[in-house]
Design a protein around this motif. Sequence first.
Motif, mmCIF file in Angstrom:
data_model
loop_
_atom_site.group_PDB
_atom_site.id
_atom_site.type_symbol
_atom_site.label_atom_id
_atom_site.label_comp_id
_atom_site.label_asym_id
_atom_site.label_seq_id
_atom_site.Cartn_x
_atom_site.Cartn_y
_atom_site.Cartn_z
ATOM 1 N N MET A 1 -10.017 4.192 9.453
ATOM 2 C CA MET A 1 -9.120 5.406 9.713
ATOM 3 C C MET A 1 -9.384 5.521 11.233
ATOM 4 S SD MET A 1 -10.567 8.164 6.726
ATOM 5 C CE MET A 1 -12.528 7.981 7.651
ATOM 6 N N ASN A 2 -7.937 5.697 11.857
ATOM 7 C CA ASN A 2 -7.954 5.460 13.449
ATOM 8 C C ASN A 2 -7.364 7.100 13.790
ATOM 9 O OD1 ASN A 2 -9.029 3.039 13.511
ATOM 10 N ND2 ASN A 2 -6.970 1.947 13.549
ATOM 11 N N GLY A 3 -7.421 7.282 14.919
ATOM 12 C CA GLY A 3 -6.784 8.521 15.471
ATOM 13 C C GLY A 3 -7.330 9.745 14.572
ATOM 14 N N LEU A 4 -8.343 10.060 14.291
ATOM 15 C CA LEU A 4 -8.957 11.241 13.349
ATOM 16 C C LEU A 4 -8.815 12.354 13.953
ATOM 17 C CD1 LEU A 4 -12.048 9.288 11.875
ATOM 18 C CD2 LEU A 4 -9.993 10.296 10.488
ATOM 19 N N ASN A 5 -8.299 13.409 13.502
ATOM 20 C CA ASN A 5 -8.321 14.736 14.102
ATOM 21 C C ASN A 5 -9.067 15.762 13.009
ATOM 22 O OD1 ASN A 5 -6.215 15.868 11.927
ATOM 23 N ND2 ASN A 5 -4.849 14.104 13.026
ATOM 24 N N SER A 6 -9.093 17.076 13.059
ATOM 25 C CA SER A 6 -9.621 18.071 12.370
ATOM 26 C C SER A 6 -9.124 18.162 11.072
ATOM 27 C CB SER A 6 -9.740 19.554 13.089
ATOM 28 O OG SER A 6 -8.409 19.797 13.505
ATOM 29 N N PRO B 1 0.768 -1.254 0.012
ATOM 30 C CA PRO B 1 0.034 0.152 0.002
ATOM 31 C C PRO B 1 0.915 1.276 0.165
ATOM 32 C CG PRO B 1 -0.700 -1.485 1.762
ATOM 33 C CD PRO B 1 0.595 -1.949 1.209
ATOM 34 N N ASN B 2 0.233 2.444 -0.513
ATOM 35 C CA ASN B 2 0.892 3.522 -0.573
ATOM 36 C C ASN B 2 -0.040 4.779 0.350
ATOM 37 O OD1 ASN B 2 2.909 5.650 -1.564
ATOM 38 N ND2 ASN B 2 1.102 6.440 -2.967
ATOM 39 N N LYS C 1 -0.086 7.943 7.599
ATOM 40 C CA LYS C 1 0.669 6.969 7.916
ATOM 41 C C LYS C 1 0.722 6.814 9.368
ATOM 42 C CE LYS C 1 4.114 7.090 4.336
ATOM 43 N NZ LYS C 1 5.672 7.362 3.739
ATOM 44 N N GLY C 2 0.481 5.327 9.632
ATOM 45 C CA GLY C 2 0.395 4.776 11.069
ATOM 46 C C GLY C 2 -1.088 5.087 11.744
ATOM 47 N N ARG C 3 -1.823 5.731 11.215
ATOM 48 C CA ARG C 3 -3.035 6.024 11.424
ATOM 49 C C ARG C 3 -4.405 5.266 10.571
ATOM 50 N NH1 ARG C 3 -5.312 10.994 11.805
ATOM 51 N NH2 ARG C 3 -4.008 11.715 9.899
ATOM 52 N N PHE C 4 -4.000 5.302 9.366
ATOM 53 C CA PHE C 4 -4.824 4.739 8.312
ATOM 54 C C PHE C 4 -4.386 3.514 7.685
ATOM 55 C CE2 PHE C 4 -7.045 8.986 6.642
ATOM 56 C CZ PHE C 4 -7.157 9.278 8.118
ATOM 57 N N THR C 5 -5.339 2.646 7.436
ATOM 58 C CA THR C 5 -5.051 1.274 6.629
ATOM 59 C C THR C 5 -6.047 0.965 5.764
ATOM 60 O OG1 THR C 5 -4.245 0.550 9.067
ATOM 61 C CG2 THR C 5 -4.595 -1.234 7.084
#
Length: 120
Positions: A81-86, A56-57, A63-67
């Motif tokens: 999507m983890n660790g979402l921010n604004s 994956p690219n 990086k490190g938050r989305f898979t």
Amino acid sequence: VQLQASGGGLVQSGGSLRLSCAASGTIFAIDNMGWYRQAPGKQRELVASVASFGSPNYADSVKGRFTISGDYARNTVHLQMNGLNSEDTAVYYCNAEVKIARWTPLRTYWGQGTQVTVSS
């Protein structure tokens, strides 16, 4: 060829969402499924993509938050999507490169977009 995206919504900062996209229609071959996003006033940018063969690219910002995961047997792609921010607030679009017949070139198709809003 149609790409149907789903899974967007409103989530609090630090939360998670899972986007899904399914391709349907006349598909001889499909590859390089991915996700882009466009925030208000900004250009559309690549979030992540995955080829049928290969790693994956990801954009550096996710990086490190989305898979991203591609299921090419079912012509679908998912984005966890983890660790979402604004800064992740945007309309998310899926896309894919598709051949509709053996003799036709690869062409890029886009889904309709799904809104992701992260509240602080």
